[in-house]
Motif scaffolding. Structure first.
Motif, PDB file in Angstrom:
ATOM      1  N   ASN A 156       2.433   5.565   3.254  1.00 35.40           N
ATOM      2  CA  ASN A 156       3.341   4.544   3.773  1.00 35.40           C
ATOM      3  C   ASN A 156       4.759   5.097   3.731  1.00 35.40           C
ATOM      4  O   ASN A 156       5.252   5.485   2.668  1.00 35.40           O
ATOM      5  CB  ASN A 156       3.227   3.281   2.922  1.00 35.40           C
ATOM      6  N   VAL A 157       5.410   5.139   4.894  1.00 34.40           N
ATOM      7  CA  VAL A 157       6.765   5.686   4.980  1.00 34.40           C
ATOM      8  C   VAL A 157       7.701   5.025   3.973  1.00 34.40           C
ATOM      9  O   VAL A 157       8.584   5.678   3.393  1.00 34.40           O
ATOM     10  CB  VAL A 157       7.323   5.492   6.409  1.00 34.40           C
ATOM     11  N   LYS A 158       7.483   3.746   3.732  1.00 33.76           N
ATOM     12  CA  LYS A 158       8.335   2.976   2.823  1.00 33.76           C
ATOM     13  C   LYS A 158       8.351   3.572   1.420  1.00 33.76           C
ATOM     14  O   LYS A 158       9.341   3.443   0.684  1.00 33.76           O
ATOM     15  CB  LYS A 158       7.837   1.527   2.774  1.00 33.76           C
ATOM     16  N   TYR A 159       7.266   4.244   1.020  1.00 33.20           N
ATOM     17  CA  TYR A 159       7.155   4.749  -0.346  1.00 33.20           C
ATOM     18  C   TYR A 159       7.327   6.269  -0.443  1.00 33.20           C
ATOM     19  O   TYR A 159       7.049   6.850  -1.497  1.00 33.20           O
ATOM     20  CB  TYR A 159       5.794   4.351  -0.928  1.00 33.20           C
ATOM     21  N   VAL A 199       0.855  -1.192   0.000  1.00 37.88           N
ATOM     22  CA  VAL A 199       0.000   0.000   0.000  1.00 37.88           C
ATOM     23  C   VAL A 199       0.888   1.238   0.000  1.00 37.88           C
ATOM     24  O   VAL A 199       1.688   1.447   0.913  1.00 37.88           O
ATOM     25  CB  VAL A 199      -0.931   0.025   1.226  1.00 37.88           C
ATOM     26  N   ILE A 200       0.762   2.052  -1.051  1.00 36.17           N
ATOM     27  CA  ILE A 200       1.578   3.266  -1.150  1.00 36.17           C
ATOM     28  C   ILE A 200       0.974   4.381  -0.306  1.00 36.17           C
ATOM     29  O   ILE A 200       1.647   5.005   0.497  1.00 36.17           O
ATOM     30  CB  ILE A 200       1.696   3.715  -2.623  1.00 36.17           C
ATOM     31  N   LYS A 212       6.963   4.633  -6.908  1.00 36.81           N
ATOM     32  CA  LYS A 212       6.042   3.709  -7.588  1.00 36.81           C
ATOM     33  C   LYS A 212       4.791   4.379  -8.122  1.00 36.81           C
ATOM     34  O   LYS A 212       3.867   3.711  -8.576  1.00 36.81           O
ATOM     35  CB  LYS A 212       5.626   2.566  -6.658  1.00 36.81           C
ATOM     36  N   THR A 213       4.710   5.707  -8.045  1.00 35.52           N
ATOM     37  CA  THR A 213       3.560   6.424  -8.572  1.00 35.52           C
ATOM     38  C   THR A 213       3.959   7.864  -8.865  1.00 35.52           C
ATOM     39  O   THR A 213       4.889   8.400  -8.256  1.00 35.52           O
ATOM     40  CB  THR A 213       2.379   6.409  -7.570  1.00 35.52           C
ATOM     41  N   LYS A 214       3.242   8.478  -9.803  1.00 30.19           N
ATOM     42  CA  LYS A 214       3.470   9.885 -10.098  1.00 30.19           C
ATOM     43  C   LYS A 214       2.602  10.786  -9.221  1.00 30.19           C
ATOM     44  O   LYS A 214       2.721  12.021  -9.281  1.00 30.19           O
ATOM     45  CB  LYS A 214       3.175  10.163 -11.577  1.00 30.19           C
ATOM     46  N   ASP A 215       1.731  10.183  -8.431  1.00 30.17           N
ATOM     47  CA  ASP A 215       0.858  10.969  -7.564  1.00 30.17           C
ATOM     48  C   ASP A 215       1.669  11.743  -6.529  1.00 30.17           C
ATOM     49  O   ASP A 215       2.701  11.265  -6.035  1.00 30.17           O
ATOM     50  CB  ASP A 215      -0.138  10.058  -6.826  1.00 30.17           C
ATOM     51  N   GLY A 256      -2.318   0.948  -4.220  1.00 28.29           N
ATOM     52  CA  GLY A 256      -1.250  -0.018  -4.056  1.00 28.29           C
ATOM     53  C   GLY A 256      -0.254   0.015  -5.194  1.00 28.29           C
ATOM     54  O   GLY A 256      -0.399   0.794  -6.149  1.00 28.29           O
ATOM     55  N   VAL A 257       0.744  -0.817  -5.111  1.00 32.71           N
ATOM     56  CA  VAL A 257       1.774  -0.905  -6.149  1.00 32.71           C
ATOM     57  C   VAL A 257       1.166  -1.366  -7.463  1.00 32.71           C
ATOM     58  O   VAL A 257       1.539  -0.888  -8.538  1.00 32.71           O
ATOM     59  CB  VAL A 257       2.897  -1.862  -5.708  1.00 32.71           C
ATOM     60  N   GLU A 258       0.210  -2.291  -7.397  1.00 33.73           N
ATOM     61  CA  GLU A 258      -0.372  -2.883  -8.602  1.00 33.73           C
ATOM     62  C   GLU A 258      -1.721  -2.290  -8.995  1.00 33.73           C
ATOM     63  O   GLU A 258      -2.049  -2.208 -10.171  1.00 33.73           O
ATOM     64  CB  GLU A 258      -0.527  -4.395  -8.412  1.00 33.73           C
TER      65      GLU A 258
END
Length: 248
Positions: A203-206, A155-156, A221-224, A169-171
């Protein structure tokens, strides 16, 4: 790794904090002398290990308020199994503690630094080993008769808008009506989400970078791009910098 110390004696509390910090580089210590502030911290943070003095009010006869604090923790789903190490001068009480609140271990006073450090290191090593064995955390969300499995690490970010929780999410993206974001976060075992603006959690990871001058969060993992709200900016910045410090 987050460790919470609840000890009324300032000298003992500072000694324990020093010992804990010497055990691991990436460690954050939260130290308190009273149950109320300690409990609020536990609800606000995700604590991995607790060091709890049994007698927090020595002037009260037969005081065991540290045990009551531990019992309150066990009533919260996040802390059903988190390790608690009791600090005690009460001989013969250890067996009862283990049964009553599933105590991980106990430390006898007076505090002997080398012995205490060994006990804490054993607990921290056990936590790290357990994390390595765990499968990726997954949450099953149900709506309209359909189950939506969500892998938390994928989860981004998520946005709550008009009664619908949008999970990016990533997908893919999932939409779950009538699910408050607070409910979702409360069901997560390891909560690594920060809230930059009301109704949004990232998510801190992203997090790729943060521009506090422009109030923007840039994600992997996203342009958002996620905005930072004025009311949330101070707290978000503190929590982000804390996470960054622990990672590095």
């Amino acid at each position: 790794m987050n460790v919470l110390i609840l000890e009324d004696n300032e000298v003992a509390r500072n000694a324990l904090a020093k010992i804990v910090k010497s055990c691991m580089n990436q460690i954050q210590v939260f130290a308190f002398d009273n149950r109320g502030e300690a409990y609020m911290c536990a609800m606000d943070k995700n604590i991995d290990l607790f060091l709890v003095d049994i007698i927090l009010n020595p002037k009260e006869r037969n005081d065991t308020s540290g045990i009551r604090f531990a019992s309150d923790l066990r009533d919260n789903i996040r802390y059903k199994a988190k390790p608690i190490i009791f600090i005690t001068t009460l001989s013969g009480l250890e067996g009862a503690l283990l049964r009553q609140v599933h105590c991980y271990d106990y430390i006898e006073k007076p505090i002997d630094a080398p012995r205490v450090r060994r006990r804490i290191l054993e607990a921290l090593d056990a936590i790290v080993a357990e994390r390595k064995l765990k499968k990726p955390e997954q949450l099953s969300l149900r709506y309209d008769g359909v189950n939506f499995p969500v892998i938390i690490d994928e989860v981004i970010y998520m946005v709550s808008r008009r009664g619908v929780l949008y999970i990016y999410g990533v997908e893919d993206r999932i939409e779950i009506p009538n699910l408050p974001m607070s409910t979702f976060l409360s069901r997560i075992r390891d909560n690594h989400f920060l809230i930059p603006i009301k109704g949004t959690a990232v998510n801190v990871k992203y997090i790729r970078s943060v521009d506090f001058s422009q109030n923007k969060v840039y994600l992997k993992k996203t342009k958002d791009v996620v905005d930072i709200g004025g009311r949330m900016k101070k707290r978000f910045r503190e929590e982000f910098e804390e996470c960054f410090r622990l990672i590095n």
